[in-house]
Design a protein around this motif. Sequence first.
Motif, PDB file in Angstrom:
ATOM      1  N   ILE A 137       0.996  -1.176   0.089  1.00  0.00           N
ATOM      2  CA  ILE A 137      -0.246   0.045  -0.032  1.00  0.00           C
ATOM      3  C   ILE A 137       1.092   1.119   0.059  1.00  0.00           C
ATOM      4  N   THR A 138       0.851   2.027  -1.193  1.00  0.00           N
ATOM      5  CA  THR A 138       1.621   3.318  -1.198  1.00  0.00           C
ATOM      6  C   THR A 138       0.806   4.420  -0.818  1.00  0.00           C
ATOM      7  N   SER A 139       1.504   5.304   0.043  1.00  0.00           N
ATOM      8  CA  SER A 139       0.787   6.614   0.257  1.00  0.00           C
ATOM      9  C   SER A 139       1.525   7.873   0.469  1.00  0.00           C
ATOM     10  N   GLY A 140       1.129   9.094   0.093  1.00  0.00           N
ATOM     11  CA  GLY A 140       1.891  10.196   0.163  1.00  0.00           C
ATOM     12  C   GLY A 140       1.052  11.418   0.149  1.00  0.00           C
ATOM     13  N   MET A 141       1.472  12.487   0.462  1.00  0.00           N
ATOM     14  CA  MET A 141       0.678  13.621   0.122  1.00  0.00           C
ATOM     15  C   MET A 141       1.307  14.819  -0.985  1.00  0.00           C
TER      16      MET A 141
END
Length: 335
Positions: free
Chosen positions: A63-67
């Motif tokens: 699961i990748t995430s970033g803003m």
Amino acid sequence: MPNQANLFVTEVAGNLEAEKQTREIARRVLTTEAEALMAMADDLPTDFELAVNLILSSRGRVITSGMGKSGHIARKIAATLASTGTPSFFVHPAEASHGDLGMVTEEDVCLLISNSGETSELGDITAHCVRFGIPIIGISKNNESSLMMAATCELTLPAMPEACSIGMAPTTSTTLTLGLGDALAVALMERRKFDLEHFRTYHPGGKLGARLATVDQLMHSVNGLPLVDVTAMMSDAVLEMTARGFGFAGVVDDSGRLIGVISDGDLRRNLSGLLERNAFEVASKNPVTISSGTLAAKALATLNEHSINVAFVVDDRMFPLGIVHVHDCLRAGVS
């Protein structure tokens, strides 16, 4: 009346000094980012191998995430991982705080990206991972940040300057992150022995899918093949050629192996007493064939090389499996 846009372009293009300056800016940006990539290649993050092994041992997904810009890079990394054999998808950190945390399970691995390591929007997904023991791979320039302190694997980016003139816009840092994501994806696909057949499974559409199609997917099946026995008379061979509509026929021996092909050219070269002869006498021996499993693009190249429109697809023992026509390849988008 002159087009204002054209006048503007002409005016700008005529300023040779401005053009030179623009090209120098481009070179500076590319050089800055290239030097940063080389620096990271020479000194990979310490936990890189650990991150690869962690993903390989996972029973879930990445699961990748970033803003912001990091989020855009995270989406691309997820797409690259998913297309190369590592199930993965992107979760927006803000939406994770409003219910999407349910997408993240204890069997997954989270890859969280923040240049500063202090992106507030990542707080909830980070806390969720810590609470449920979900491994975190952190990518950040600050190895003393909140994100990296919580991370199972720390992929620390080298301290290289951003490529913009004010040193603030994410340029070098996003390029480094993207490169690191590609390095992870390729390391994983090679460790998984992800080959062309797997790649074709995940890329069936568009031009790339056409290039990866095999003759087995395009060929006419064995049930409609124009085949005659080695002892058949040419009168029967001509009828078979006409009935099947391919303009040629294969000659097979008693076991069913292809031993020759009769084409329109063979008919013209043997007009004298044609119908009194048998098929093998008229057939061209050692015909051009295409092996089963051959990429359609390679098959098309073979047809073009020999200036023919059609060929039999055979197995490794020369048993005919199908027929591939140049038009089949072109209709599928192979060129």
